[in-house]
Design an enzyme around this catalytic site. Sequence first.
Site, mmCIF file in Angstrom:
data_model
loop_
_atom_site.group_PDB
_atom_site.id
_atom_site.type_symbol
_atom_site.label_atom_id
_atom_site.label_comp_id
_atom_site.label_asym_id
_atom_site.label_seq_id
_atom_site.Cartn_x
_atom_site.Cartn_y
_atom_site.Cartn_z
ATOM 1 N N GLU A 249 0.891 -1.172 0.000
ATOM 2 C CA GLU A 249 0.000 0.000 0.000
ATOM 3 C C GLU A 249 0.921 1.211 0.000
ATOM 4 O O GLU A 249 1.313 1.701 1.041
ATOM 5 C CB GLU A 249 -0.916 -0.029 1.227
ATOM 6 N N GLU A 258 5.394 11.558 -1.774
ATOM 7 C CA GLU A 258 6.329 10.864 -0.876
ATOM 8 C C GLU A 258 7.077 9.729 -1.569
ATOM 9 O O GLU A 258 8.039 9.195 -1.043
ATOM 10 C CB GLU A 258 5.653 10.369 0.403
#
Length: 479
Positions: A249, A258
């Site tokens: 995930e 990110e």
Amino acid sequence: MQLKKCCDDNFTAHLRRVYISSEFTDAPSYFVKRFNLFLSGKTAGESKSDMQTENEEEEDASVEEYVALTNYTGSGSDQLSFSSGDTLLVHSKPSSEWWWAELKGDIGYVPASYLRQDAAAAAAEEEEEEDEDPWQDEEYFGSYGKLRLHLEMLSDKSRTEAYRQVILSNSASLRNKVVIDLGCGTGIISLFCAQLAQPSEVFAVEASSMAEYTRQLVKQNGCEAVVTVLQGRAEEIELPERVDVLVSEWMGNCLLFEFMVESVLVARDRWLKEGGVMWPSSATLTLVPCQANSYYAEKMAFWEQPYGLDFTPLQINPWCYRPLAQQEFFTKPKFSHLIEPDDCLTTPCDVLCLDMYTLQVKDLEEIKGQFHFCLEKSGVFHGFTAWFTVHFESLETGGATVELNTGPNSEPTHWKQTLFMLDRPVSVFAGDSISGNILLRRNSVWRRHMTVTLHWSINSSTEETDTTQVGTKSFPMWR
């Protein structure tokens, strides 16, 4: 033409009143000089000639040289365009995002994140900051060593149940397979694998200190015979064998923020067997032009007359490219936005599609997508809203693909949506079209950061008019 002159005269008069009656005189002298020249009606050429000697005599010692990291195209006459490697003189830093700079005699606003100090200053800065990590791992993994983020993710039923459904619907095909769960956190997906299927081995990989607790949770749930917890980065861990399935995930705001996806691609290339399976298998980024009436009223319209007082200088500032309210609330994207389906001005479209089997790390540096919308209803165009969808291919013959959709027509997730506000709203009408492109550019220094740039043109075609409005805006996305 007469109407334009009248508007120009009224606007100039308004600026003169603001100048006389407000704190404008506290502005840097550089701005005041140009503002006075503007009020005098002089042309840019005359202004430059009048000020040349004065500027040379009063060269401000605080002027700093910066070098452009990459190309930038200004979105208006008060923004500078520049190319990678250009040297700019920064005269003032009105905000952390936008600076007042000069390039080859031209003056305008520039995005601060696109610049770095000249080579000599940069070298000195690098020596001082040589220990800084461009991945900011200490901060990043430190945040995942605490329960707050894990509580948020595990409380997201849409997200967690989607992964559970993937394991459950493929349980027969997972029998005796080797699985890696990358960025496992508390180990929820690894535990789903162990309890709902019968894999021969699950490697639960977690770089943060949460790995210590994940080992306890695996043992507490009686899965230690199947699940092995490994603490470390994907780029550094060693496995005893290759794997059949890589599940992770990894998605962030606006899909890529990110850039955990890089670690997934590295692990894929190091440890996934030929013909192995990636979950998610593909991902799309979706965009829609939208209204945001309540957010605009909350952050911008509020300043018009709070408590019967005139606070419009916070909305309109004659010597600042972006007035304070715009600068503070609209310069960066709004995370965790929940758009109502009725606020979509038309049908959304997918602007980016990623194949997790063929995507390469180098592709992440710059990803561009196109869009074309035909508006289905009239309204106020405040900006664009983005969200993502990921798909999990089935291992079962004829099995259905599982989808996790974070858009407004699905159950809310902890990602919600991301809102990109225009500086000024635009009235649009059914039948108008909005075309353009979106660019996701990774920061060349800080590897978890990126900038999203939107270019758009609004084409209005009616019996009376045929006009086009063009705009560009860049949004820094920083941790």
